[in-house]
Design an enzyme around this catalytic site. Structure first.
Site, PDB file in Angstrom:
ATOM      1  N   ASP A  59      16.101  39.921  17.204  1.00 24.48           N
ATOM      2  CA  ASP A  59      16.165  41.276  17.735  1.00 24.48           C
ATOM      3  C   ASP A  59      15.442  41.276  19.087  1.00 24.48           C
ATOM      4  O   ASP A  59      15.561  40.312  19.837  1.00 24.48           O
ATOM      5  CB  ASP A  59      15.577  42.279  16.741  1.00 24.48           C
ATOM      6  CG  ASP A  59      16.128  43.692  16.957  1.00 24.48           C
ATOM      7  OD1 ASP A  59      17.365  43.841  16.977  1.00 24.48           O
ATOM      8  OD2 ASP A  59      15.334  44.625  17.109  1.00 24.48           O
ATOM      9  N   ASP A 107      19.360  36.072  15.380  1.00 28.93           N
ATOM     10  CA  ASP A 107      18.452  36.297  16.518  1.00 28.93           C
ATOM     11  C   ASP A 107      17.180  36.961  16.008  1.00 28.93           C
ATOM     12  O   ASP A 107      17.072  37.303  14.833  1.00 28.93           O
ATOM     13  CB  ASP A 107      19.129  37.202  17.557  1.00 28.93           C
ATOM     14  CG  ASP A 107      19.500  38.558  16.974  1.00 28.93           C
ATOM     15  OD1 ASP A 107      18.661  39.466  17.051  1.00 28.93           O
ATOM     16  OD2 ASP A 107      20.621  38.703  16.417  1.00 28.93           O
TER      17      ASP A 107
END
Length: 290
Positions: A212, A210
């Site tokens: 973040d 991802d």
């Protein structure tokens, strides 16, 4: 020459390793407590292998409660020479996208609730972690990942946070903009420091799941999307690991970067002043010097 024995410490989503000849889960006693789980041993292409699920099978340990000292000590007791950490992470860089791998070469340690050294009162040691990963072992991981078609970045700074919660938006922006980190995770510290104290070559492969929470187009971390990417990364990690025995070989010369001699001048406590009980616990980690 010594015999190579490669250990893989598997992070979130990686609880096993396929294709080992003579595969067997073994229990290893450590004076530092119980390791995360039993350790899977066997051979791959004629090279001895060990696999340790960092969080335990079933994911029972949080990043804070992983028994890092017991894990590294147990691998040392099994005769491991080279440790490859495989772990999930978030990215602070647009070009480091979910699904990519980053072979980490630097760390920023923001953890605060973990025991970070085998040494202490009664036997003091200071090892250098200026360059906390092994360039030789890291290059093998880069080559293995490239050979299997993984989009891999050959360097990066990993910020280790305590967790288990993900970052706030303000923290994410600070880590990215002020501290200059490239990826963020919760488990490579103090693992890398302990591996250096145990004179083990250590490489870190961070698998991005991802962006973040800093990314304006992605918002906060979405755990369902993380898990989806995580499973794809786990499959890719397996293909990467399968290439490593051929790259590293069954015979191993001393590390050209000195990882296996990290304690050479590190222990400062005079022999007559050392705590006998602590010295006994250090038999696997520092027996060469003690």
């Amino acid at each position: 020459m010594t015999s190579t024995k490669i250990a893989v410490i598997g992070g979130s989503g990686i609880y096993d390793i396929d294709g080992l000849d003579g595969a067997e889960w073994v229990s290893v006693d450590s004076p530092w407590g119980a390791p995360s789980d039993q350790i899977l041993t066997g051979t791959l292409d004629g090279v001895a292998m060990a696999f340790l699920p960092r969080h335990g099978r079933g994911h029972v340990h949080s990043p804070t409660t992983v028994p890092y000292r017991a894990n590294i000590d147990a691998l040392r007791r099994l005769g491991v020479t080279d440790v490859i950490s495989v772990s999930a992470c978030g990215s602070f860089r647009e070009e480091m996208a979910p699904g990519d791998f980053v072979v980490v070469d630097q760390f920023i340690d923001r953890t605060f609730a973990r025991e970070k050294s085998f040494f202490g009162t009664g036997c003091v040691a200071h090892v250098s972690v200026a360059h906390p990963t092994c360039p030789r072992l890291s290059q093998a991981c880069i080559t293995a990942a490239t050979d299997t078609g993984i989009n891999v970045h050959s360097s990066g700074t990993y910020l280790a946070m305590e967790g288990p919660q993900f970052s706030t938006l303000a923290e994410s922006k600070m880590y990215r903009e002020s501290l200059g980190a490239d990826v963020i995770g919760m488990t490579n510290m103090p693992e890398a420091k302990l591996a250096r104290e145990a004179e083990l070559c250590y490489a870190s492969v961070a698998m991005i799941t991802d962006y973040d929470s800093w990314h304006p187009d992605h918002g906060e971390v979405d755990v369902t999307k993380i898990i989806e990417t995580l499973m794809g990364n786990a499959d890719k990690a397996g293909t990467m690991v399968a290439r490593l025995p051929a790259l590293l070989g069954a015979d191993r010369a001393p590390c050209p970067h000195g990882c296996d001699r990290a304690l050479e001048y590190a222990i400062l406590t005079r022999p007559e002043a050392r705590d006998a009980a602590l010295v006994a616990k250090l038999d696997a980690v520092a027996g060469r010097m003690l």
